[in-house]
Design a protein around this motif. Structure first.
Motif, mmCIF file in Angstrom:
data_model
loop_
_atom_site.group_PDB
_atom_site.id
_atom_site.type_symbol
_atom_site.label_atom_id
_atom_site.label_comp_id
_atom_site.label_asym_id
_atom_site.label_seq_id
_atom_site.Cartn_x
_atom_site.Cartn_y
_atom_site.Cartn_z
ATOM 1 N N ALA A 140 0.422 -20.680 -33.851
ATOM 2 C CA ALA A 140 1.144 -20.438 -32.590
ATOM 3 C C ALA A 140 2.293 -21.423 -32.416
ATOM 4 C CB ALA A 140 0.174 -20.522 -31.407
ATOM 5 N N ILE A 196 5.008 -14.880 -26.896
ATOM 6 C CA ILE A 196 3.809 -15.016 -27.724
ATOM 7 C C ILE A 196 2.596 -15.100 -26.795
ATOM 8 C CG2 ILE A 196 2.639 -16.363 -29.510
ATOM 9 C CD1 ILE A 196 5.422 -17.649 -30.101
ATOM 10 N N ALA A 241 3.387 -20.403 -26.670
ATOM 11 C CA ALA A 241 2.482 -19.264 -26.505
ATOM 12 C C ALA A 241 1.794 -19.328 -25.151
ATOM 13 C CB ALA A 241 1.447 -19.262 -27.628
#
Length: 348
Positions: A19, A31, A46
């Protein structure tokens, strides 16, 4: 081109590392990191979404966010991380089924990336020197992570037939090692006393944790390539690895491997299935021609360099291990019983 990416297993170490790596891609607008528990590590930009992929709610998340790329990293290798084998299988198999069902119903999903494993090839004395992607296991994994991964890949192939419009890349990673990641194989090499199948010296391949993440990032943003083996160049043998980590060993007859596996599991030092014991005896080799020529990926670390980096960050052997080494000298004939006595001494 991936714009909205959903990542499963973001609270696990490799998922968090991925991530953070994906957060550096400016063309990715959003994300979503999905897991059942909040991550204890940074996940870049994220957005954490607390959800269980075994629950149909995952479909609603995909639909509402307009996800176009799903990266499935939540196939768990070790049962002790989930509370037992039953939960591990539910997450790996039932979770994958629910996730793929959600992807199948989605109009927005255009790409699926799956983190698989070279363990699907199994380990046996009848194996070829190198497994190519179109080869099947000579001895199919019967338990644990390898068996689950075969089922996961089967569901992905079924999904591909039902949704031929969705691009799929499935990476069969060699054992991942590095400074921080913890897996069954890193736990094995970190043991203060290492049981070794007597009379065997298996060939092994590794992929460094950062190379694994780079490969997943390329699978997310680059062309779709189907199934690809991913491993560092070269091989090392089991005994070479043990020389690097400087651990004392005890030779164990293969006839007692099941007993030894149970002893190691009860000790809490590592968690092994019979298939992992077979890997320690027979090893495994994967052909990475497709990785280089089709996927156009070249790992930064060779197999030897990846393992050396892991070993460099390994904690030293516990105090008193010299006494343990003396206790197992010449113990090859009674490996299982001796191993049990030694672990009792280590925990005193």
């Amino acid at each position: 081109m991936a714009k909205v990416v959903l990542v499963t297993g973001v609270s696990r170490y490799l998922g968090g590392l991925y991530a953070r790596r994906l957060s550096a891609e400016p063309e990715i607008e959003r994300i979503l990191g999905v897991d059942v528990i909040p991550p204890r590590h940074l996940i870049g930009r994220a957005e954490f979404v607390r959800a269980d992929i075994r629950n149909p709610m995952i479909g609603r998340i995909i639909r509402q966010a307009g996800v176009d790329t799903v990266v499935h990293m939540n196939v768990i290798a070790t049962p002790k991380d989930t509370g037992g084998r039953v939960t591990q299988k539910e997450i790996n198999v039932i979770g994958t089924m629910q996730l793929l069902a959600a992807c199948q119903k989605s109009d927005s999903v255009q790409r699926l990336v799956v983190k698989s494993t070279a363990a699907v090839y199994g380990s046996s004395p009848r194996d070829p020197a190198m497994f190519a992607e179109d080869m099947n296991a000579k001895s199919t994994p019967r338990t644990g992570f390898g068996k689950d991964s075969i089922e996961v890949e089967g569901y992905v192939r079924g999904f591909s037939r039902r949704r031929p419009d969705v691009e799929i890349t499935m990476l069969r990673l060699a054992n991942v090692v590095g400074p921080q990641i913890r897996t069954a194989i890193t736990d094995y090499f970190a043991m203060p006393l290492v049981p070794v199948p007597m009379g065997y010296d298996a060939r092994m391949q590794f992929i460094h944790e950062h190379d694994a993440v780079e490969a997943l990032a390329q699978a997310t943003t680059g062309p779709s390539v189907g199934i690809v083996n991913v491993a560092g160049d070269g091989f090392v043998t089991l005994l070479q690895c043990l020389a690097v980590v400087r651990r004392p060993i005890i030779p164990v007859p293969m006839s007692t491997a099941g007993i030894v596996g149970n002893i190691v599991k009860r000790s809490g030092l590592a968690d092994f299935s019979p298939d992992q014991v077979a890997f320690l005896a027979f090893g495994r080799g994967v052909d990475t021609t497709r990785m280089r020529e089709v996927f156009a990926f070249a790992p930064q670390y060779t197999t030897r360099e990846a393992f050396a980096d892991f070993a460099e960050h390994l904690r030293p052997v516990v105090p008193g291990v010299g006494d343990v080494t003396e206790a197992v000298s010449g113990a090859a004939g009674g490996g299982a019983a001796t191993l049990a006595r030694v672990f009792e001494r280590l925990h005193q």
